[in-house]
Structures are given as structure tokens and as C-alpha cells.
Scaffold this motif. Sequence first.
Motif, PDB file in Angstrom:
ATOM      1  N   GLU A   1      56.708  41.294  45.625  1.00 32.41           N
ATOM      2  CA  GLU A   1      56.558  40.292  46.711  1.00 32.41           C
ATOM      3  C   GLU A   1      55.097  39.382  46.651  1.00 32.41           C
ATOM      4  N   GLY A   2      55.166  38.032  46.340  1.00 36.78           N
ATOM      5  CA  GLY A   2      54.011  37.166  46.603  1.00 36.78           C
ATOM      6  C   GLY A   2      53.060  37.338  45.286  1.00 36.78           C
ATOM      7  N   LEU A   3      53.616  37.801  44.170  1.00 32.45           N
ATOM      8  CA  LEU A   3      52.849  37.678  42.745  1.00 32.45           C
ATOM      9  C   LEU A   3      53.347  36.753  41.800  1.00 32.45           C
ATOM     10  N   ASN A   4      52.508  36.185  41.135  1.00 34.07           N
ATOM     11  CA  ASN A   4      52.759  35.395  40.259  1.00 34.07           C
ATOM     12  C   ASN A   4      53.040  36.006  38.776  1.00 34.07           C
ATOM     13  N   HIS A   5      53.304  35.014  38.058  1.00 32.76           N
ATOM     14  CA  HIS A   5      53.283  35.591  36.391  1.00 32.76           C
ATOM     15  C   HIS A   5      52.359  36.591  35.994  1.00 32.76           C
ATOM     16  N   LEU A   6      51.231  36.368  36.386  1.00 34.72           N
ATOM     17  CA  LEU A   6      49.930  37.499  35.670  1.00 34.72           C
ATOM     18  C   LEU A   6      49.962  38.435  36.943  1.00 34.72           C
ATOM     19  N   PHE A   7      50.696  38.712  37.727  1.00 35.28           N
ATOM     20  CA  PHE A   7      50.744  39.695  38.889  1.00 35.28           C
ATOM     21  C   PHE A   7      49.395  39.675  39.647  1.00 35.28           C
TER      22      PHE A   7
ATOM     23  N   CYS B   1      49.038  35.123  45.113  1.00 36.64           N
ATOM     24  CA  CYS B   1      48.849  33.728  45.023  1.00 36.64           C
ATOM     25  C   CYS B   1      49.463  33.059  46.355  1.00 36.64           C
ATOM     26  N   THR B   2      49.335  31.802  46.394  1.00 40.14           N
ATOM     27  CA  THR B   2      49.966  30.851  47.070  1.00 40.14           C
ATOM     28  C   THR B   2      51.118  30.465  46.834  1.00 40.14           C
ATOM     29  N   THR B   3      51.046  29.465  45.759  1.00 36.48           N
ATOM     30  CA  THR B   3      52.368  28.830  45.044  1.00 36.48           C
ATOM     31  C   THR B   3      53.078  29.689  43.818  1.00 36.48           C
ATOM     32  N   GLY B   4      52.199  30.121  43.045  1.00 40.56           N
ATOM     33  CA  GLY B   4      52.740  30.757  41.547  1.00 40.56           C
ATOM     34  C   GLY B   4      52.498  29.819  40.583  1.00 40.56           C
ATOM     35  N   SER B   5      52.120  28.543  40.925  1.00 42.68           N
ATOM     36  CA  SER B   5      51.967  27.487  39.875  1.00 42.68           C
ATOM     37  C   SER B   5      51.112  28.049  38.625  1.00 42.68           C
ATOM     38  N   VAL B   6      51.213  27.558  37.744  1.00 42.97           N
ATOM     39  CA  VAL B   6      50.125  27.667  36.608  1.00 42.97           C
ATOM     40  C   VAL B   6      48.920  26.983  36.725  1.00 42.97           C
ATOM     41  N   ASN B   7      48.655  26.218  37.421  1.00 45.22           N
ATOM     42  CA  ASN B   7      47.633  25.387  38.073  1.00 45.22           C
ATOM     43  C   ASN B   7      46.680  26.198  38.982  1.00 45.22           C
ATOM     44  N   GLU B   8      47.263  27.182  39.460  1.00 45.82           N
ATOM     45  CA  GLU B   8      46.726  28.054  40.764  1.00 45.82           C
ATOM     46  C   GLU B   8      45.932  29.276  39.666  1.00 45.82           C
ATOM     47  N   TYR B   9      46.286  29.494  38.622  1.00 49.53           N
ATOM     48  CA  TYR B   9      45.894  30.651  37.859  1.00 49.53           C
ATOM     49  C   TYR B   9      44.305  30.667  37.899  1.00 49.53           C
TER      50      TYR B   9
ATOM     51  N   GLU C   1      40.703  34.867  41.794  1.00 51.24           N
ATOM     52  CA  GLU C   1      39.722  35.775  41.390  1.00 51.24           C
ATOM     53  C   GLU C   1      40.377  37.073  40.897  1.00 51.24           C
ATOM     54  N   GLU C   2      41.408  37.636  41.558  1.00 52.12           N
ATOM     55  CA  GLU C   2      41.996  38.702  41.395  1.00 52.12           C
ATOM     56  C   GLU C   2      42.384  39.072  39.922  1.00 52.12           C
ATOM     57  N   THR C   3      42.179  39.797  39.004  1.00 51.18           N
ATOM     58  CA  THR C   3      42.641  39.889  37.942  1.00 51.18           C
ATOM     59  C   THR C   3      44.226  40.425  37.711  1.00 51.18           C
ATOM     60  N   VAL C   4      44.499  41.540  38.134  1.00 50.59           N
ATOM     61  CA  VAL C   4      45.882  42.187  38.480  1.00 50.59           C
ATOM     62  C   VAL C   4      45.782  42.763  39.761  1.00 50.59           C
ATOM     63  N   SER C   5      46.835  42.596  40.472  1.00 48.36           N
ATOM     64  CA  SER C   5      46.800  43.324  41.806  1.00 48.36           C
ATOM     65  C   SER C   5      46.969  44.789  41.764  1.00 48.36           C
ATOM     66  N   PRO C   6      46.097  45.200  42.850  1.00 50.79           N
ATOM     67  CA  PRO C   6      45.856  46.932  42.847  1.00 50.79           C
ATOM     68  C   PRO C   6      47.333  47.539  43.083  1.00 50.79           C
ATOM     69  N   GLU C   7      48.226  46.958  43.741  1.00 52.21           N
ATOM     70  CA  GLU C   7      49.462  47.445  43.709  1.00 52.21           C
ATOM     71  C   GLU C   7      50.108  47.792  42.228  1.00 52.21           C
ATOM     72  N   VAL C   8      50.063  46.582  41.652  1.00 49.76           N
ATOM     73  CA  VAL C   8      50.619  46.723  40.287  1.00 49.76           C
ATOM     74  C   VAL C   8      50.288  47.826  39.292  1.00 49.76           C
TER      75      VAL C   8
END
Length: 168
Positions: free
Chosen positions: A128-134, A137-145, A149-156
Amino acid sequence: MVVSGKELLLDQNRYALNQAGYPQEVVNEYCGLLALAFDGDESVSRKLETSSLPSELKQNIKGGLRQLKTPYMQYFLTLDMRDSLGKVKCPVLALNGTKDTQVFYQNNLNALKNGLPSNAMNKVMALEGLNHLFQHCTTGSVNEYATIEETVSPEVLEIISQWIKSLK
């Protein structure tokens, strides 16, 4: 990515056009022509001439028609991993963010669940709430990457770590 390249590109284009605010009938017409082009239908150029699409979208398709002739695109469009899933013998961990706008999680994870052989060690999860890079994020848009600041979510990282430990 498990679904075909064709399905993935149609999903990405549909999403991008919806995000750009195009009316649904324009999105449907554009994606319909794109699907014909992906299938190698030679009538797309002719249909494009009489299309009611905005000129910028007509140009997009015209540019895409040239790309479709490359060996890479021919391969990518037909690449469909669902045909190979039944042959997988090792445990699988498959994760997809619910805000992934590059590989849409429902289609991808459902294809995995339906195609993988039964294995108690398989884990297929929507995060839930993660983008392609885990990333959260807010929208998941590539423009948001670039703004995250987060590299990969700690949960992942925890899910991956726990899954690997469970294989012992």
C-alpha cells in the motif's frame, strides 16, 4: 512485469492520458488505435487521418509507429511471462506497490497468482502506498521520484529479509 508488453504499454498510456486530463472518449480512441498499431494493423495511419484525436496525440502515434518496427519493440510487445510461470520451480517473492504507475499491481500480481505453481513459500503482495521503486509517495508518478528522499521503504526491506530467512 508478468503481463505482456502490449498490455503494459496500453495501461501506461491510458494512465498518462487520464492524468493529463483528456476526456475518456479521447483516451479510448487513442488506446484503441495504439492497440491496433501494436497488433501490426496497417490501417492505423489511414484511421489516424480521419481520427478526431487532438493533433499532439496523432503525432505521438505517428512517432510510435516508427518505433514499433524495431526488433526490440517487436519483442517487447509480445513478451508475456504468463506462458512461462507454470515452469517455475523455485520459491517466488513478488512485490508491487499500489501506486506503481509503470507496472500496475492488480494485473501483474493477479497474473502471478494465477500462473505460478502452488508453493507454500511463494509470497505475492501488493504494498500500500508505494511506487515502482518501493518508495512511499503521493501519486506514484515518475515525475515524483526525484522529490522522494526515501531510497526503499523499510517495510520492503523487512519483507524481503523475513522471506529470505523463511527459506532456511
